[in-house]
Structures are given as C-alpha cells and as structure tokens.
Design a protein around this motif. Structure first.
Motif, PDB file in Angstrom:
ATOM      1  N   SER A 118      61.550  40.159  60.081  1.00  0.00           N
ATOM      2  CA  SER A 118      62.212  39.658  61.281  1.00  0.00           C
ATOM      3  C   SER A 118      62.672  40.830  62.143  1.00  0.00           C
ATOM      4  CB  SER A 118      63.422  38.817  60.883  1.00  0.00           C
ATOM      5  OG  SER A 118      64.435  39.646  60.315  1.00  0.00           O
ATOM      6  N   PRO A 119      62.978  40.578  63.426  1.00  0.00           N
ATOM      7  CA  PRO A 119      63.504  41.660  64.269  1.00  0.00           C
ATOM      8  C   PRO A 119      64.740  42.323  63.666  1.00  0.00           C
ATOM      9  CG  PRO A 119      62.921  39.767  65.609  1.00  0.00           C
ATOM     10  CD  PRO A 119      62.781  39.331  64.178  1.00  0.00           C
ATOM     11  N   LYS A 120      65.625  41.518  63.087  1.00  0.00           N
ATOM     12  CA  LYS A 120      66.826  42.085  62.487  1.00  0.00           C
ATOM     13  C   LYS A 120      66.486  42.997  61.317  1.00  0.00           C
ATOM     14  CE  LYS A 120      71.373  40.893  60.634  1.00  0.00           C
ATOM     15  NZ  LYS A 120      72.320  39.806  60.284  1.00  0.00           N
ATOM     16  N   GLN A 121      65.466  42.610  60.536  1.00  0.00           N
ATOM     17  CA  GLN A 121      65.062  43.449  59.405  1.00  0.00           C
ATOM     18  C   GLN A 121      64.458  44.766  59.881  1.00  0.00           C
ATOM     19  OE1 GLN A 121      62.655  40.369  57.513  1.00  0.00           O
ATOM     20  NE2 GLN A 121      64.027  40.361  55.744  1.00  0.00           N
ATOM     21  N   PHE A 122      63.680  44.701  60.975  1.00  0.00           N
ATOM     22  CA  PHE A 122      63.148  45.942  61.554  1.00  0.00           C
ATOM     23  C   PHE A 122      64.301  46.842  62.013  1.00  0.00           C
ATOM     24  CE2 PHE A 122      59.009  43.656  62.382  1.00  0.00           C
ATOM     25  CZ  PHE A 122      58.230  44.497  61.607  1.00  0.00           C
ATOM     26  N   TRP A 123      65.306  46.231  62.602  1.00  0.00           N
ATOM     27  CA  TRP A 123      66.482  46.975  63.071  1.00  0.00           C
ATOM     28  C   TRP A 123      67.174  47.661  61.893  1.00  0.00           C
ATOM     29  CZ3 TRP A 123      71.413  44.142  65.310  1.00  0.00           C
ATOM     30  CH2 TRP A 123      72.337  45.093  65.747  1.00  0.00           C
ATOM     31  N   GLU A 124      67.396  46.907  60.829  1.00  0.00           N
ATOM     32  CA  GLU A 124      68.044  47.466  59.645  1.00  0.00           C
ATOM     33  C   GLU A 124      67.201  48.582  59.038  1.00  0.00           C
ATOM     34  OE1 GLU A 124      68.488  43.980  57.296  1.00  0.00           O
ATOM     35  OE2 GLU A 124      70.350  43.330  58.291  1.00  0.00           O
ATOM     36  N   LYS A 125      65.885  48.374  59.040  1.00  0.00           N
ATOM     37  CA  LYS A 125      64.980  49.388  58.503  1.00  0.00           C
ATOM     38  C   LYS A 125      65.078  50.669  59.329  1.00  0.00           C
ATOM     39  CE  LYS A 125      61.506  49.632  55.404  1.00  0.00           C
ATOM     40  NZ  LYS A 125      61.626  49.229  53.976  1.00  0.00           N
ATOM     41  N   GLY A 126      65.069  50.511  60.642  1.00  0.00           N
ATOM     42  CA  GLY A 126      65.189  51.667  61.524  1.00  0.00           C
ATOM     43  C   GLY A 126      66.486  52.414  61.325  1.00  0.00           C
ATOM     44  N   THR A 127      67.571  51.660  61.143  1.00  0.00           N
ATOM     45  CA  THR A 127      68.881  52.285  60.920  1.00  0.00           C
ATOM     46  C   THR A 127      68.861  53.129  59.652  1.00  0.00           C
ATOM     47  OG1 THR A 127      70.005  50.454  62.045  1.00  0.00           O
ATOM     48  CG2 THR A 127      71.334  51.836  60.582  1.00  0.00           C
ATOM     49  N   GLY A 128      68.226  52.617  58.611  1.00  0.00           N
ATOM     50  CA  GLY A 128      68.112  53.374  57.366  1.00  0.00           C
ATOM     51  C   GLY A 128      67.299  54.645  57.541  1.00  0.00           C
ATOM     52  N   TYR A 129      66.189  54.522  58.263  1.00  0.00           N
ATOM     53  CA  TYR A 129      65.368  55.715  58.526  1.00  0.00           C
ATOM     54  C   TYR A 129      66.171  56.754  59.300  1.00  0.00           C
ATOM     55  CZ  TYR A 129      61.016  53.332  57.114  1.00  0.00           C
ATOM     56  OH  TYR A 129      60.016  52.702  56.413  1.00  0.00           O
ATOM     57  N   ALA A 130      66.884  56.298  60.321  1.00  0.00           N
ATOM     58  CA  ALA A 130      67.652  57.226  61.165  1.00  0.00           C
ATOM     59  C   ALA A 130      68.728  57.940  60.356  1.00  0.00           C
ATOM     60  CB  ALA A 130      68.279  56.477  62.338  1.00  0.00           C
TER      61      ALA A 130
END
Length: 266
Positions: A30-42
């Motif tokens: 989901s978009p929210k999961q992509f957001w959370e994934k990006g936050t972890g990468y960052a």
C-alpha cells in the motif's frame, strides 16, 4: 491413450503450481507501506532506496494518505535527495510539500537550508522568515537566517538574529561565535572581543574563539595579548595552519618569536 493421460497429468501439475504460486504471492504494498519502507531506508542512509520507496508511495496514493501526509512524504524525499547531493531535486520536493501544506514550519526551514547551501541568500532569508512567523520560538530558523544575513553581507541583521537566538538559548555557543564574527566584519573589534569572551566563559577551550581574539589583538598592534591568545588557541587544539599563514590579521606579528614558535611546534 497413454500420451493423452500424460499430457493431462502435466497440465494438472502446471495448473497446480500456478494456483499455488498465486495463492502464496505477496500482496501489493500500500502507499502507506511504501512510505514506511522509505522512512526505514532513509534512517539507514540508503537514500536511493528511500527515494524510490517515497516515489512509489506518492504515485500509488489514491486518497489513502491525507494531503498533509503526502506533503510529509515529499519533505522526506527532499531530505533523501539532499543525502544524495541533489539539491535541485530537494528544493523541488520541499516546494511540493509547501504547496500541499504551507503551515508546516519544517518544510520552510528545510527549503531555506537548501537555498542557503546554494548561496541563494534572499530566498533562504524569505523561507527562514516564513518559518519564524509559523514558529516564533524556532531557534534553528533564527540561526539559519542569521547565517544567511551574515554570508550575504548584512552583519547588522545577522547580529539582530543572533541576539534573538540567544534570548531563546542563552548558552548557544554558535550564536556567540557568529555574532563575534559579525562584529569583526563591521570592524567593531571591542564588541567582537567581548562577544568571544562571553563564549569562552561558557566553553574556555573553544579554540576558534581564542584564535579570533588573537587576530583582533594582532591587527590592533597589541602584540603581547595577541601572542597569549594565539598560544591559548593552539593549546586548546587549533591546527588550521594554512588559515593562520594567510590571515592578514596576523601580519603584524609574523616576525615575532611567539608566532614563529607556534608554527615551529605544529
């Protein structure tokens, strides 16, 4: 007949595999999961992966994420672009965030710092000022605007911002140091020395402040005081020999034994 049975058996196996693989396939994120994934990468400084994940979050969002949060994703992607040393893309994303939510001081502050890094001082000052309007006690905004004013050649404005910053954070060493440099640029040497001394009351081992005092006394022709402060700076860790050699403030003591002693002991 055997061949027909064999073909049916093979088809059955293929269908079973296909059905099984479909049953166990991972669902789309989901978009929210992509957001959370990006936050972890960052957080782990994996900025390329972070940008890709934030981009997927933005592109796949069909209303699941509120506009204010989409603005936060743009802001986060801008920070990731800064980590990749792509300031233009970072500024674009901070601008996108502000278009969606112009009431968040963090977005203005981030774009202001990006402009400051590119020496676009007027734009930086505008954004720092916007952040101050939105958050009047934001010390980082005053610090940033002071630096923008100073680098733009407006020391009086810089001093005013440093004073406001010190009202918010009375022991802010960077504010004292910046204000001392601003006074020095105005040739108000007595005030500069006074300001550096206020800093040294907080941190007596702040070598850069002792170095500045040495230069100020040297250009005033007060050789003994200049030597004392220069030795103090070196004792506390000052090691920028190239700057010392090229600093015109020390021209008056180049031939003095204390100056030669400092350089010989480097």
């Amino acid at each position: 007949m055997n061949n027909v049975l064999l073909r049916h058996a093979v088809v059955g196996v293929i269908l079973a595999v296909l059905i099984g693989s479909t049953a166990f396939a991972a669902p789309a994120m989901s978009p929210k999961q992509f957001w959370e994934k990006g936050t972890g990468y960052a957080e782990n400084k994996l900025y390329v992966d972070a940008v890709q994940a934030f981009t997927r979050a933005i592109r796949t969002n069909k209303g699941e994420i509120a506009i204010e949060d989409v603005a936060r994703i743009f802001n986060s992607r801008g920070i990731a672009y800064q980590g990749m040393n792509e300031p233009d893309k970072a500024i674009d994303d901070f601008s996108n965030a502000l278009e969606l939510d112009d009431k968040n001081p963090e977005f203005s502050l981030n774009r202001a710092n990006a402009f400051l890094g590119r020496k676009q001082y007027e734009r930086a000052r505008d954004d720092f000022s916007r952040a101050i309007v939105l958050a009047p006690r934001n010390a980082a905004a005053y610090a940033g605007r002071a630096r923008a004013n100073q680098e733009a050649g407006s020391p009086d404005l810089a001093i005013a911002d440093y004073r406001k910053l010190l009202e918010l954070e009375p022991r802010n060493i960077s504010a004292f140091y910046g204000m001392g440099l601003a006074y020095k640029s105005k040739r108000e040497d007595a005030k500069a020395i006074e300001t550096f001394n206020e800093l040294l009351k907080i941190d007596p081992r702040y070598a850069a402040a002792s170095y500045q005092n040495a230069g100020l006394f040297a250009r005033a022709g007060k050789i003994d005081s200049a030597c004392v402060w220069l030795e103090e700076a070196v004792a506390n860790g000052y090691r920028d020999w190239d700057t010392l050699k090229n600093d015109a403030d020390f021209d008056a003591i180049r031939k003095n034994s204390c100056y030669r002693k400092v350089l010989s002991g480097k």
